[in-house]
Design a protein around this motif. Structure first.
Motif, PDB file in Angstrom:
ATOM      1  N   PHE A   1      -6.148   5.364  -9.343  1.00 14.64           N
ATOM      2  CA  PHE A   1      -6.028   6.478  -8.400  1.00 14.64           C
ATOM      3  C   PHE A   1      -5.515   7.736  -9.088  1.00 14.64           C
ATOM      4  O   PHE A   1      -5.969   8.840  -8.801  1.00 14.64           O
ATOM      5  CB  PHE A   1      -5.114   6.095  -7.233  1.00 14.64           C
ATOM      6  CG  PHE A   1      -5.874   5.495  -6.083  1.00 14.64           C
ATOM      7  CD1 PHE A   1      -6.459   6.300  -5.128  1.00 14.64           C
ATOM      8  CD2 PHE A   1      -6.024   4.123  -5.986  1.00 14.64           C
ATOM      9  CE1 PHE A   1      -7.179   5.750  -4.074  1.00 14.64           C
ATOM     10  CE2 PHE A   1      -6.735   3.557  -4.944  1.00 14.64           C
ATOM     11  CZ  PHE A   1      -7.312   4.373  -3.978  1.00 14.64           C
TER      12      PHE A   1
ATOM     13  N   LYS B   1       0.827  18.182 -11.658  1.00 11.61           N
ATOM     14  CA  LYS B   1       0.027  19.305 -11.212  1.00 11.61           C
ATOM     15  C   LYS B   1       0.391  20.600 -11.948  1.00 11.61           C
ATOM     16  O   LYS B   1      -0.433  21.209 -12.609  1.00 11.61           O
ATOM     17  CB  LYS B   1       0.249  19.504  -9.723  1.00 11.61           C
ATOM     18  CG  LYS B   1      -0.901  20.174  -9.026  1.00 11.61           C
ATOM     19  CD  LYS B   1      -0.615  20.133  -7.533  1.00 11.61           C
ATOM     20  CE  LYS B   1      -1.808  20.549  -6.730  1.00 11.61           C
ATOM     21  NZ  LYS B   1      -1.590  20.291  -5.309  1.00 11.61           N
TER      22      LYS B   1
ATOM     23  N   ILE C   1       1.799   6.954  -6.731  1.00 13.37           N
ATOM     24  CA  ILE C   1       0.680   7.831  -7.085  1.00 13.37           C
ATOM     25  C   ILE C   1       1.028   9.270  -6.736  1.00 13.37           C
ATOM     26  O   ILE C   1       0.786  10.188  -7.520  1.00 13.37           O
ATOM     27  CB  ILE C   1      -0.598   7.393  -6.338  1.00 13.37           C
ATOM     28  CG1 ILE C   1      -1.032   6.016  -6.832  1.00 13.37           C
ATOM     29  CG2 ILE C   1      -1.726   8.391  -6.526  1.00 13.37           C
ATOM     30  CD1 ILE C   1      -2.055   5.347  -5.959  1.00 13.37           C
TER      31      ILE C   1
ATOM     32  N   HIS D   1      -6.784   6.382  -0.200  1.00 17.88           N
ATOM     33  CA  HIS D   1      -5.921   5.335  -0.760  1.00 17.88           C
ATOM     34  C   HIS D   1      -5.565   4.297   0.299  1.00 17.88           C
ATOM     35  O   HIS D   1      -5.641   3.101   0.069  1.00 17.88           O
ATOM     36  CB  HIS D   1      -4.653   5.970  -1.345  1.00 17.88           C
ATOM     37  CG  HIS D   1      -3.666   4.962  -1.839  1.00 17.88           C
ATOM     38  ND1 HIS D   1      -2.680   4.437  -1.042  1.00 17.88           N
ATOM     39  CD2 HIS D   1      -3.524   4.369  -3.052  1.00 17.88           C
ATOM     40  CE1 HIS D   1      -1.975   3.578  -1.740  1.00 17.88           C
ATOM     41  NE2 HIS D   1      -2.455   3.510  -2.955  1.00 17.88           N
ATOM     42  N   GLY D   2      -5.202   4.787   1.494  1.00 19.75           N
ATOM     43  CA  GLY D   2      -4.819   3.882   2.575  1.00 19.75           C
ATOM     44  C   GLY D   2      -5.950   2.914   2.921  1.00 19.75           C
ATOM     45  O   GLY D   2      -5.711   1.742   3.179  1.00 19.75           O
TER      46      GLY D   2
ATOM     47  N   ALA E   1      -4.490  16.606  -1.059  1.00 18.40           N
ATOM     48  CA  ALA E   1      -3.814  15.352  -1.400  1.00 18.40           C
ATOM     49  C   ALA E   1      -3.712  14.426  -0.194  1.00 18.40           C
ATOM     50  O   ALA E   1      -3.669  13.209  -0.337  1.00 18.40           O
ATOM     51  CB  ALA E   1      -2.429  15.637  -1.957  1.00 18.40           C
TER      52      ALA E   1
ATOM     53  N   TRP F   1      -7.762  11.234  -9.674  1.00 20.91           N
ATOM     54  CA  TRP F   1      -7.279  12.511  -9.132  1.00 20.91           C
ATOM     55  C   TRP F   1      -7.411  13.615 -10.185  1.00 20.91           C
ATOM     56  O   TRP F   1      -7.850  14.717  -9.890  1.00 20.91           O
ATOM     57  CB  TRP F   1      -5.829  12.372  -8.673  1.00 20.91           C
ATOM     58  CG  TRP F   1      -5.218  13.673  -8.248  1.00 20.91           C
ATOM     59  CD1 TRP F   1      -4.445  14.500  -9.018  1.00 20.91           C
ATOM     60  CD2 TRP F   1      -5.339  14.317  -6.979  1.00 20.91           C
ATOM     61  NE1 TRP F   1      -4.065  15.605  -8.305  1.00 20.91           N
ATOM     62  CE2 TRP F   1      -4.610  15.531  -7.041  1.00 20.91           C
ATOM     63  CE3 TRP F   1      -5.989  14.003  -5.787  1.00 20.91           C
ATOM     64  CZ2 TRP F   1      -4.510  16.409  -5.973  1.00 20.91           C
ATOM     65  CZ3 TRP F   1      -5.884  14.879  -4.720  1.00 20.91           C
ATOM     66  CH2 TRP F   1      -5.158  16.074  -4.816  1.00 20.91           C
TER      67      TRP F   1
ATOM     68  N   TRP G   1       1.156   4.191  -2.867  1.00 17.79           N
ATOM     69  CA  TRP G   1       0.888   5.606  -2.662  1.00 17.79           C
ATOM     70  C   TRP G   1       2.076   6.465  -3.110  1.00 17.79           C
ATOM     71  O   TRP G   1       1.912   7.534  -3.700  1.00 17.79           O
ATOM     72  CB  TRP G   1       0.534   5.912  -1.205  1.00 17.79           C
ATOM     73  CG  TRP G   1       0.328   7.380  -1.010  1.00 17.79           C
ATOM     74  CD1 TRP G   1       1.118   8.249  -0.319  1.00 17.79           C
ATOM     75  CD2 TRP G   1      -0.705   8.186  -1.607  1.00 17.79           C
ATOM     76  NE1 TRP G   1       0.635   9.519  -0.433  1.00 17.79           N
ATOM     77  CE2 TRP G   1      -0.484   9.521  -1.214  1.00 17.79           C
ATOM     78  CE3 TRP G   1      -1.797   7.901  -2.436  1.00 17.79           C
ATOM     79  CZ2 TRP G   1      -1.299  10.575  -1.606  1.00 17.79           C
ATOM     80  CZ3 TRP G   1      -2.612   8.946  -2.831  1.00 17.79           C
ATOM     81  CH2 TRP G   1      -2.368  10.260  -2.418  1.00 17.79           C
TER      82      TRP G   1
ATOM     83  N   TYR H   1      -6.667  12.423   0.082  1.00 14.96           N
ATOM     84  CA  TYR H   1      -6.620  11.388  -0.963  1.00 14.96           C
ATOM     85  C   TYR H   1      -5.747  10.226  -0.505  1.00 14.96           C
ATOM     86  O   TYR H   1      -6.083   9.068  -0.736  1.00 14.96           O
ATOM     87  CB  TYR H   1      -6.067  11.998  -2.251  1.00 14.96           C
ATOM     88  CG  TYR H   1      -6.464  11.221  -3.500  1.00 14.96           C
ATOM     89  CD1 TYR H   1      -7.779  10.849  -3.724  1.00 14.96           C
ATOM     90  CD2 TYR H   1      -5.511  10.884  -4.457  1.00 14.96           C
ATOM     91  CE1 TYR H   1      -8.141  10.159  -4.863  1.00 14.96           C
ATOM     92  CE2 TYR H   1      -5.860  10.195  -5.601  1.00 14.96           C
ATOM     93  CZ  TYR H   1      -7.184   9.835  -5.803  1.00 14.96           C
ATOM     94  OH  TYR H   1      -7.529   9.155  -6.918  1.00 14.96           O
ATOM     95  N   ALA H   2      -4.657  10.562   0.194  1.00 19.21           N
ATOM     96  CA  ALA H   2      -3.798   9.517   0.759  1.00 19.21           C
ATOM     97  C   ALA H   2      -4.595   8.671   1.739  1.00 19.21           C
ATOM     98  O   ALA H   2      -4.430   7.446   1.790  1.00 19.21           O
ATOM     99  CB  ALA H   2      -2.590  10.139   1.444  1.00 19.21           C
TER     100      ALA H   2
ATOM    101  N   THR I   1       0.835  -1.203   0.000  1.00 17.06           N
ATOM    102  CA  THR I   1       0.000   0.000   0.000  1.00 17.06           C
ATOM    103  C   THR I   1       0.868   1.250   0.000  1.00 17.06           C
ATOM    104  O   THR I   1       0.606   2.204  -0.735  1.00 17.06           O
ATOM    105  CB  THR I   1      -0.928  -0.013   1.241  1.00 17.06           C
ATOM    106  OG1 THR I   1      -1.649  -1.243   1.246  1.00 17.06           O
ATOM    107  CG2 THR I   1      -1.898   1.140   1.215  1.00 17.06           C
TER     108      THR I   1
ATOM    109  N   GLY J   1      -8.847  19.702  -3.493  1.00 16.15           N
ATOM    110  CA  GLY J   1      -7.429  19.570  -3.833  1.00 16.15           C
ATOM    111  C   GLY J   1      -6.560  19.049  -2.706  1.00 16.15           C
ATOM    112  O   GLY J   1      -5.342  19.154  -2.747  1.00 16.15           O
TER     113      GLY J   1
ATOM    114  N   ILE K   1       0.886  12.410  -9.191  1.00 15.61           N
ATOM    115  CA  ILE K   1      -0.094  13.494  -9.135  1.00 15.61           C
ATOM    116  C   ILE K   1       0.554  14.826  -8.788  1.00 15.61           C
ATOM    117  O   ILE K   1       0.032  15.870  -9.121  1.00 15.61           O
ATOM    118  CB  ILE K   1      -1.292  13.199  -8.178  1.00 15.61           C
ATOM    119  CG1 ILE K   1      -0.848  13.099  -6.730  1.00 15.61           C
ATOM    120  CG2 ILE K   1      -2.041  11.970  -8.603  1.00 15.61           C
ATOM    121  CD1 ILE K   1      -1.997  12.820  -5.765  1.00 15.61           C
TER     122      ILE K   1
END
Lengths: 291, 195
Positions: free
Chosen positions: B59, A42, A34, B30-31, B23, B63, A31, B26-27, A27, B21, A38
């Motif tokens: 993911f 940006k 990702i 995701h977790g 992040a 986003w 992340w 979002y983490a 995991t 926005g 991202i």
């Protein structure tokens, strides 16, 4: 969420499942990838939109004029080609910032532009080591190396493809690779090496990944390697034909590591290891017993 | 599944922050979702790296599309849906390269997936996983999502792009078949696991 007492509910399962645990590192690693993807895009996104708008304003009037020229260039050379001479090693950076190390006497052809909707494809003749970047977020995530005999499809890995004589060898250093030979498909894991020859292909496991593509450091690794194979390497990589004067040399095998930056150093190293004399004559290397 | 509900609330709140926005929110999403989604991807794609890639891809794509997506009723179902589509595309891609034989995604259950507390567990586990693997693919997927990942039928309907009643029917068929196939497993054992 539905009410379990609703009559149409088919009821609970007669069996129960034990969910497989997903390791935390998996995991985390996900992340990290990702996050870089991202945050990198940006600023790029905004800039790209501005550039696009500017480009459209400036370029549109020119487009009609340019169309003919562009059309011609696409037809004539939509492929870019890299070639190495005998004994030369070259590093090529691809448009997606993947890196290819091209060994001697090899050709790599890539399209000038990759269609974002399709896989990234390159064509190889010879030997090359690939460090492919992942391309998450884009349509062309897959990267394919086409050769005469095989296709190698990856998503982001490090691997070596070598064509020597009739044999094509793929060695995997990192990640996962799907290799398609004429009749067989291999799923490779790190340390796997697949040799494809006409009508037969075989998988070797647990190859020392440190040694994969060691040619980039001008290192040669031999393990019970026959003279025939060494001759083949010398011919493909340096363009010298090996001539053997004494038959007993044909039966020698070599094991060990050699360092050689060019053919002179290689033949000197070989003559010491094999305890023979090697002479260079035009484009021939003559192997003979010591006088 | 009270946890699942609370988790759902939590995800909805995080998603609102993501829309602004955030992040880190979002983490958080995701977790929570990565393990579940990764397992589902692995079940469909059968390869760890390909599965990991599929989840990452989803993911990243979501986003960048978050503004067009807007508010979400059920965040988890939305990610499942996106992942399923991603997996189907990937399967199609691999097939066109002739790396995989053609066909629909096919979830494979392994004996270790089956929870059993009795003796001779191994033998029974492998028998049950064989039964499960013999089910038609769509029934298998319903069983997987409903009883393995414990999603609700409403969510499953959304993910599999079929209506609620069809999911119920698929589940009903699967369970009936399953119970039928397990006919020769002792009754006491079935009773033990019915509830």
């Amino acid at each position: 969420m539905e009410d379990p007492s609703v009559p149409q509910d088919p009821g609970s399962s007669p069996i129960r499942f034990r969910r497989k645990a997903v390791p935390e590192e998996k995991t985390k690693e996900s992340w990290q990838q990702i996050e870089t993807a991202i945050s990198r895009k940006k600023s790029g996104m905004v800039r790209r939109i501005v550039i696009r708008a500017l480009a459209a304003a400036v370029l549109l009037p020119l487009l009609g004029y340019a169309a003919y020229n562009i059309y011609c260039s696409i037809v004539s050379d939509s492929m870019k080609s890299y070639h190495t001479a005998y004994g030369e090693i070259k590093q090529v950076v691809l448009p997606d910032s993947s890196i290819v190390y091209l060994n001697a006497n090899s050709t790599l052809r890539i399209p000038v532009e990759w269609n974002p909707a399709e896989s990234r494809s390159v064509w190889l003749d010879g030997e090359a080591y690939f460090e492919i970047t992942k391309k998450p977020g884009a349509g062309n995530a897959q990267f394919i190396v086409h050769t005469a005999e095989i296709d190698v499809a990856v998503l982001g890995t490090k691997f070596n493809v070598n064509m020597l004589g009739a044999r094509t060898t793929v060695s995997l250093k990192e990640g996962k690779v799907q290799l398609t030979a004429s009749d067989k498909v291999f799923m490779m894991k790190p340390g796997d090496e697949v040799q494809v020859e006409k009508h037969q292909s075989k998988l070797r496991e647990a190859v020392n990944t440190e040694l994969i593509a060691d040619w980039r450091n001008h290192r040669y690794h031999f393990e019970n390697t026959s003279i025939a194979e060494i001759s083949s390497i010398i011919l493909t990589k340096f363009g010298y034909e090996v001539v053997i004067l004494n038959d007993e040399i044909n039966h020698k095998k070599i094991s060990g590591d050699l360092y050689a930056e060019d053919i002179t150093q290689l033949s000197r190293a070989l003559s010491i290891t094999m305890n023979i004399q090697i002479e260079t004559k035009d484009d021939q290397l003559v192997f003979k017993n010591k006088e | 599944m009270p946890d699942a509900y609370e988790q759902g609330e939590d995800l909805t709140r995080s998603w609102q922050l993501v829309l602004q926005g955030d992040a880190r929110a979002y983490a958080g999403i995701h977790g929570q979702l990565h393990p579940v989604l990764y397992r589902y991807a692995l079940a469909m794609l059968g390869n760890e790296d390909v599965a990991q890639d599929a989840v990452q891809e989803v993911f990243i794509r979501i986003w960048y599309k978050k503004e067009t997506i807007g508010l979400l009723q059920n965040v988890r179902a939305f990610f499942f849906t996106a992942l399923r589509r991603q997996a189907l595309n990937q399967l199609r891609g691999l097939r066109s390269l002739q790396i995989l034989p053609p066909g629909e995604p096919d979830i494979e259950f392994s004996p270790e997936d089956i929870l059993i507390e009795q003796e001779h567990a191994a033998e029974r586990q492998s028998r049950i996983s064989q039964y499960l693997n013999q089910l038609p693919r769509r029934q298998k997927e319903v069983i997987y999502l409903r009883f393995y990942e414990e999603l609700s039928y409403t969510e499953i309907a959304e993910i599999m792009k079929v209506n609620y009643q069809s999911v119920i029917n698929l589940a009903h068929k699967a369970l009936t078949q399953l119970r039928g196939m397990m006919g020769h497993i002792p009754l006491w054992w079935l009773l033990l696991h019915l509830f």
